[in-house]
Design an enzyme around this catalytic site. Structure first.
Site, PDB file in Angstrom:
ATOM      1  N   LYS A 120       0.818  -1.219   0.000  1.00 48.88           N
ATOM      2  CA  LYS A 120       0.000   0.000   0.000  1.00 48.88           C
ATOM      3  C   LYS A 120       0.848   1.263   0.000  1.00 48.88           C
ATOM      4  CE  LYS A 120      -4.427  -1.412   1.885  1.00 48.88           C
ATOM      5  NZ  LYS A 120      -5.539  -0.956   2.759  1.00 48.88           N
ATOM      6  N   LYS A 212      -7.611 -10.206  -9.385  1.00 50.20           N
ATOM      7  CA  LYS A 212      -8.694 -10.209  -8.401  1.00 50.20           C
ATOM      8  C   LYS A 212      -9.795  -9.230  -8.792  1.00 50.20           C
ATOM      9  CE  LYS A 212      -8.396 -10.171  -3.642  1.00 50.20           C
ATOM     10  NZ  LYS A 212      -7.739 -10.048  -2.318  1.00 50.20           N
ATOM     11  N   LYS A 215     -12.633  -3.112  -6.697  1.00 52.77           N
ATOM     12  CA  LYS A 215     -13.436  -1.893  -6.821  1.00 52.77           C
ATOM     13  C   LYS A 215     -12.707  -0.844  -7.643  1.00 52.77           C
ATOM     14  CE  LYS A 215     -11.468   0.237  -2.793  1.00 52.77           C
ATOM     15  NZ  LYS A 215     -11.004  -0.448  -1.605  1.00 52.77           N
TER      16      LYS A 215
END
Ligand code: TRP
Length: 351
Positions: A120, A212, A215
């Protein structure tokens, strides 16, 4: 004697962006199932959401909207907010309070090994928030402020759960004498375990079976949002990428066929049966036939949830009342733990 900890389930979902089929099959379905056998606390982790810059989570209106959407999804999927606790993290001060104590228990070396932080934070680690670095300690506090024993999580959160156990164990050791002297028994904090119910369902993009479902994918056709209506679900399934071969009749036949594997996996998860059974039924069939069955199943299972979410979203007063009531009940448990932690550490406080 180690303290006896009653079974208690805790899990969290971040209110960042729209929920999709991956969130539903990977997490929420298990939450629904676990309420049949356990006391459960399900938390919308808004404190975790703000560890990234506001441009990522969308700012205050979007955070509030998304918090209500996750809550609505929990309820629409069938989690009973009276039998269980549903609330948003920032309403219960114990999460942040216990994080400070755990910050002083956890070691920098432990956090430096967290792979999610590395992903991240990306290349510019100096510019990541201190909160992002501390994310795993807050997650440990979420679980341990309730002394929860079981945590349904995906594969990607297992390292954070191991850290949670390390923090619990080090607290129990560092304060062993104080814990015993104050009659809390050995093992004040339990060492919580991950729960994987059923086949861990990893839902992949409908456009690329090796990625994957996410969103943040630019194409809305890559995912089924939990708020998609019946027509949208049908369209997305029909347009999903496939290969030209018919379906195999056994699982090894799915190897090297990521899109086929994903659609069969989605069917199996929605039907609540093993992939092998799905292949036994559809082996040899063309995708056009399989897809029309998948459309029916997906619409039957998902469209009512979307409808209920829409109804709930139009009634924010009710959704907020669930979060406020849940927070009050969560706070009773969290305050009890914090009172004991303050005794154990030596902080003077009102009893
Ligand atoms: N980190 C989890 C995720 O991204 C969310 C989360 C926060 C969580 N606190 C938790 C999950 C406590 C389980 C238990 O999926």
């Amino acid at each position: 004697m180690a303290a006896k900890h009653n079974d208690l389930v805790f899990s969290g979902v971040q209110p960042t962006g729209n929920l999709h089929l991956g969130n539903y099959l990977g997490a929420i379905v298990n939450f629904v199932k676990l309420q049949e056998t356990h006391s459960c606390i399900y938390c919308v982790v808004d404190l975790h959401a703000i560890t990234m810059p506001p441009s990522v989570w969308g700012g205050p209106e979007e955070l509030a909207r998304s918090t209500r959407e996750v809550t609505a999804a929990f309820i629409a999927a069938g989690i009973d907010p009276k039998k269980n606790i549903i609330f948003n993290q920032s309403q219960v001060a114990g999460h942040a309070e216990l994080t400070w104590v755990f910050n002083c228990v956890a070691r920098i070396g432990w956090l430096n090994r967290m792979t999610q932080f590395k992903e991240k934070a990306g290349k510019d680690r100096e510019n990541a928030s201190v909160g992002l670095y501390d994310y795993p300690v807050l997650m440990a506090s979420d679980i341990l402020v309730y002394r929860a024993t079981h945590v349904p999580v995906g594969e990607d959160q297992k390292q954070h759960l191991e850290l949670t156990r390390d923090i619990a164990q080090k607290f129990n050791n560092d304060f062993a004498e104080s814990i015993a002297a104050r009659g809390y028994g050995e093992g004040f904090f339990p060492l919580p375990e991950p729960v994987i119910t059923g086949p861990a369902t990893r839902v992949m993009s409908l456009r690329d079976g090796t990625k994957k479902m996410s969103k943040s994918d630019a194409s809305d056709y890559s995912r089924i949002n939990l708020t998609d209506d019946a027509d949208t679900i049908a369209q997305k399934v029909r347009k999903a990428k496939t290969d030209p071969e018919p379906l195999p009749s056994e699982e090894p036949g799915l190897a090297q066929r990521p899109e086929a594997d994903n659609l069969v996996g989605i069917y199996a998860a929605l039907a609540g049966k093993p992939k092998a059974n799905v292949l036994a039924e559809f082996g040899g069939a063309q995708f056009s036939q399989f897809k029309s069955n998948l459309v029916d199943l997906a619409v039957t299972r998902l469209a009512p949830i979307a409808g209920e979410m829409k109804r709930l979203t139009q009634d924010p007063g009710y959704v907020d009342s669930v979060l406020i009531d849940g927070a009050a009940r969560a706070n009773v448990i969290a305050s009890e733990t914090m009172s004991a932690v303050k005794d154990i550490v030596g902080f003077i406080h009102k009893r």
